[in-house]
Design a protein around this motif. Structure first.
Motif, PDB file in Angstrom:
ATOM      1  N   GLU A   1      28.236   1.546   1.028  1.00 12.60           N
ATOM      2  CA  GLU A   1      27.130   1.678   1.985  1.00 12.60           C
ATOM      3  C   GLU A   1      27.203   0.662   3.120  1.00 12.60           C
ATOM      4  O   GLU A   1      26.756   0.928   4.215  1.00 12.60           O
ATOM      5  CB  GLU A   1      25.771   1.608   1.274  1.00 12.60           C
ATOM      6  N   SER A   2      27.782  -0.504   2.860  1.00 17.37           N
ATOM      7  CA  SER A   2      27.869  -1.527   3.906  1.00 17.37           C
ATOM      8  C   SER A   2      29.262  -1.606   4.524  1.00 17.37           C
ATOM      9  O   SER A   2      29.462  -2.295   5.518  1.00 17.37           O
ATOM     10  CB  SER A   2      27.492  -2.902   3.340  1.00 17.37           C
ATOM     11  N   GLY A   3      30.228  -0.917   3.914  1.00 15.43           N
ATOM     12  CA  GLY A   3      31.601  -0.952   4.432  1.00 15.43           C
ATOM     13  C   GLY A   3      32.284  -2.293   4.224  1.00 15.43           C
ATOM     14  O   GLY A   3      33.283  -2.587   4.867  1.00 15.43           O
ATOM     15  N   VAL A   4      31.771  -3.107   3.317  1.00 14.51           N
ATOM     16  CA  VAL A   4      32.325  -4.436   3.060  1.00 14.51           C
ATOM     17  C   VAL A   4      33.345  -4.361   1.926  1.00 14.51           C
ATOM     18  O   VAL A   4      33.053  -3.807   0.864  1.00 14.51           O
ATOM     19  CB  VAL A   4      31.199  -5.431   2.686  1.00 14.51           C
ATOM     20  N   THR A   5      34.539  -4.916   2.168  1.00 14.72           N
ATOM     21  CA  THR A   5      35.546  -5.062   1.125  1.00 14.72           C
ATOM     22  C   THR A   5      35.867  -6.537   0.997  1.00 14.72           C
ATOM     23  O   THR A   5      36.113  -7.204   2.001  1.00 14.72           O
ATOM     24  CB  THR A   5      36.831  -4.273   1.458  1.00 14.72           C
ATOM     25  N   VAL A   6      35.823  -7.032  -0.241  1.00  8.76           N
ATOM     26  CA  VAL A   6      36.058  -8.461  -0.488  1.00  8.76           C
ATOM     27  C   VAL A   6      37.088  -8.631  -1.593  1.00  8.76           C
ATOM     28  O   VAL A   6      37.245  -7.765  -2.451  1.00  8.76           O
ATOM     29  CB  VAL A   6      34.745  -9.186  -0.865  1.00  8.76           C
ATOM     30  N   GLU A   7      37.777  -9.749  -1.560  1.00  7.14           N
ATOM     31  CA  GLU A   7      38.667 -10.120  -2.654  1.00  7.14           C
ATOM     32  C   GLU A   7      37.883 -11.037  -3.585  1.00  7.14           C
ATOM     33  O   GLU A   7      37.132 -11.908  -3.129  1.00  7.14           O
ATOM     34  CB  GLU A   7      39.907 -10.841  -2.127  1.00  7.14           C
ATOM     35  N   VAL A   8      38.064 -10.823  -4.886  1.00  3.65           N
ATOM     36  CA  VAL A   8      37.323 -11.605  -5.877  1.00  3.65           C
ATOM     37  C   VAL A   8      38.277 -12.097  -6.958  1.00  3.65           C
ATOM     38  O   VAL A   8      39.353 -11.527  -7.158  1.00  3.65           O
ATOM     39  CB  VAL A   8      36.198 -10.768  -6.527  1.00  3.65           C
TER      40      VAL A   8
ATOM     41  N   GLY B   1      40.348  -5.376 -11.393  1.00  4.86           N
ATOM     42  CA  GLY B   1      41.238  -4.619 -10.518  1.00  4.86           C
ATOM     43  C   GLY B   1      40.397  -4.034  -9.396  1.00  4.86           C
ATOM     44  O   GLY B   1      39.188  -4.265  -9.339  1.00  4.86           O
ATOM     45  N   ASP B   2      41.014  -3.280  -8.510  1.00  4.37           N
ATOM     46  CA  ASP B   2      40.290  -2.739  -7.362  1.00  4.37           C
ATOM     47  C   ASP B   2      39.203  -1.753  -7.793  1.00  4.37           C
ATOM     48  O   ASP B   2      39.435  -0.876  -8.632  1.00  4.37           O
ATOM     49  CB  ASP B   2      41.253  -2.060  -6.403  1.00  4.37           C
ATOM     50  N   VAL B   3      38.008  -1.922  -7.201  1.00  6.46           N
ATOM     51  CA  VAL B   3      36.842  -1.115  -7.547  1.00  6.46           C
ATOM     52  C   VAL B   3      36.075  -0.797  -6.266  1.00  6.46           C
ATOM     53  O   VAL B   3      35.983  -1.640  -5.362  1.00  6.46           O
ATOM     54  CB  VAL B   3      35.912  -1.874  -8.530  1.00  6.46           C
ATOM     55  N   THR B   4      35.503   0.399  -6.219  1.00  3.02           N
ATOM     56  CA  THR B   4      34.606   0.780  -5.129  1.00  3.02           C
ATOM     57  C   THR B   4      33.271   1.172  -5.746  1.00  3.02           C
ATOM     58  O   THR B   4      33.228   1.981  -6.682  1.00  3.02           O
ATOM     59  CB  THR B   4      35.176   1.968  -4.329  1.00  3.02           C
ATOM     60  N   VAL B   5      32.189   0.574  -5.222  1.00  3.41           N
ATOM     61  CA  VAL B   5      30.851   0.877  -5.727  1.00  3.41           C
ATOM     62  C   VAL B   5      29.939   1.261  -4.572  1.00  3.41           C
ATOM     63  O   VAL B   5      30.202   0.953  -3.417  1.00  3.41           O
ATOM     64  CB  VAL B   5      30.228  -0.316  -6.498  1.00  3.41           C
ATOM     65  N   GLU B   6      28.859   1.913  -4.953  1.00  2.00           N
ATOM     66  CA  GLU B   6      27.800   2.251  -4.003  1.00  2.00           C
ATOM     67  C   GLU B   6      26.503   1.683  -4.561  1.00  2.00           C
ATOM     68  O   GLU B   6      26.188   1.888  -5.738  1.00  2.00           O
ATOM     69  CB  GLU B   6      27.699   3.768  -3.865  1.00  2.00           C
ATOM     70  N   VAL B   7      25.768   0.965  -3.741  1.00  2.00           N
ATOM     71  CA  VAL B   7      24.459   0.460  -4.141  1.00  2.00           C
ATOM     72  C   VAL B   7      23.451   1.542  -3.785  1.00  2.00           C
ATOM     73  O   VAL B   7      23.321   1.901  -2.613  1.00  2.00           O
ATOM     74  CB  VAL B   7      24.112  -0.864  -3.422  1.00  2.00           C
ATOM     75  N   PRO B   8      22.744   2.097  -4.776  1.00  2.00           N
ATOM     76  CA  PRO B   8      21.791   3.168  -4.486  1.00  2.00           C
ATOM     77  C   PRO B   8      20.706   2.715  -3.504  1.00  2.00           C
ATOM     78  O   PRO B   8      20.230   1.582  -3.576  1.00  2.00           O
ATOM     79  CB  PRO B   8      21.174   3.497  -5.842  1.00  2.00           C
ATOM     80  N   ALA B   9      20.338   3.615  -2.611  1.00  2.00           N
ATOM     81  CA  ALA B   9      19.271   3.325  -1.656  1.00  2.00           C
ATOM     82  C   ALA B   9      17.941   3.231  -2.399  1.00  2.00           C
ATOM     83  O   ALA B   9      17.735   3.881  -3.418  1.00  2.00           O
ATOM     84  CB  ALA B   9      19.196   4.417  -0.606  1.00  2.00           C
ATOM     85  N   ARG B  10      17.048   2.394  -1.890  1.00  5.02           N
ATOM     86  CA  ARG B  10      15.722   2.226  -2.487  1.00  5.02           C
ATOM     87  C   ARG B  10      14.665   2.505  -1.437  1.00  5.02           C
ATOM     88  O   ARG B  10      14.821   2.132  -0.277  1.00  5.02           O
ATOM     89  CB  ARG B  10      15.535   0.801  -2.998  1.00  5.02           C
ATOM     90  N   ALA B  11      13.576   3.114  -1.877  1.00  7.71           N
ATOM     91  CA  ALA B  11      12.463   3.370  -0.973  1.00  7.71           C
ATOM     92  C   ALA B  11      11.734   2.073  -0.635  1.00  7.71           C
ATOM     93  O   ALA B  11      11.198   1.918   0.448  1.00  7.71           O
ATOM     94  CB  ALA B  11      11.485   4.362  -1.595  1.00  7.71           C
ATOM     95  N   LYS B  12      11.741   1.124  -1.586  1.00  7.58           N
ATOM     96  CA  LYS B  12      11.119  -0.179  -1.372  1.00  7.58           C
ATOM     97  C   LYS B  12      11.778  -1.185  -2.311  1.00  7.58           C
ATOM     98  O   LYS B  12      12.446  -0.817  -3.272  1.00  7.58           O
ATOM     99  CB  LYS B  12       9.612  -0.121  -1.616  1.00  7.58           C
ATOM    100  N   GLU B  13      11.562  -2.461  -2.035  1.00  9.31           N
ATOM    101  CA  GLU B  13      12.118  -3.510  -2.884  1.00  9.31           C
ATOM    102  C   GLU B  13      11.486  -3.436  -4.263  1.00  9.31           C
ATOM    103  O   GLU B  13      10.303  -3.112  -4.396  1.00  9.31           O
ATOM    104  CB  GLU B  13      11.838  -4.888  -2.284  1.00  9.31           C
ATOM    105  N   PRO B  14      12.257  -3.741  -5.315  1.00 11.83           N
ATOM    106  CA  PRO B  14      11.670  -3.751  -6.659  1.00 11.83           C
ATOM    107  C   PRO B  14      10.697  -4.905  -6.814  1.00 11.83           C
ATOM    108  O   PRO B  14      10.793  -5.912  -6.131  1.00 11.83           O
ATOM    109  CB  PRO B  14      12.879  -3.922  -7.579  1.00 11.83           C
ATOM    110  N   ARG B  15       9.752  -4.720  -7.729  1.00 16.33           N
ATOM    111  CA  ARG B  15       8.805  -5.796  -8.032  1.00 16.33           C
ATOM    112  C   ARG B  15       9.523  -6.933  -8.720  1.00 16.33           C
ATOM    113  O   ARG B  15      10.422  -6.714  -9.532  1.00 16.33           O
ATOM    114  CB  ARG B  15       7.700  -5.286  -8.961  1.00 16.33           C
TER     115      ARG B  15
END
Length: 109
Positions: free
Chosen positions: A8-15, A86-100
């Motif tokens: 979702e952010s298009g960010v790729t990082v080495e870890v 190893g190499d992984v691609t994830v998606e952070v699900p969109a939220r309607a609002k911040e969690p409590r």
């Protein structure tokens, strides 16, 4: 070094091998909520694994219980528990609002 991509952010990082998805997100400024402090008790750090699921640690104990409690099936993982090997691609699900906020204290290091 393994690479982690946040779609979702298009960010790729080495870890470092063994880094969790949550640790990588926090270190590189990617928003991934974690209201329980990374204790595997709230599910707010859940991600959808889009590729490289075999490069993550196995789902065990507390993570399996939380995923089951919230009826989250694969490709869902908890970012606080999913260690990268190893190499992984994830998606952070969109939220309607911040969690409590959760009152659970973080696990001491």
């Amino acid at each position: 070094m393994p690479k982690l991509t946040f779609l979702e952010s298009g960010v790729t990082v080495e870890v470092w091998d063994g880094t969790t998805v949550l640790e990588a997100a926090m270190e590189h400024g990617v928003t991934l909520y974690h209201t329980c402090g990374g204790n595997a008790s709230c599910s707010t750090c859940r991600v959808l694994v889009r590729s490289g699921e075999g490069n993550l640690s196995a789902v065990e104990g507390p993570e399996a219980e939380v995923l089951d409690a919230f009826d989250l099936k694969p490709p869902h993982r908890l970012g606080c528990q999913a260690e990268i090997h190893g190499d992984v691609t994830v998606e952070v699900p969109a939220r309607a609002k911040e969690p409590r906020p959760n009152k659970t204290p973080p696990v001491p290091e």
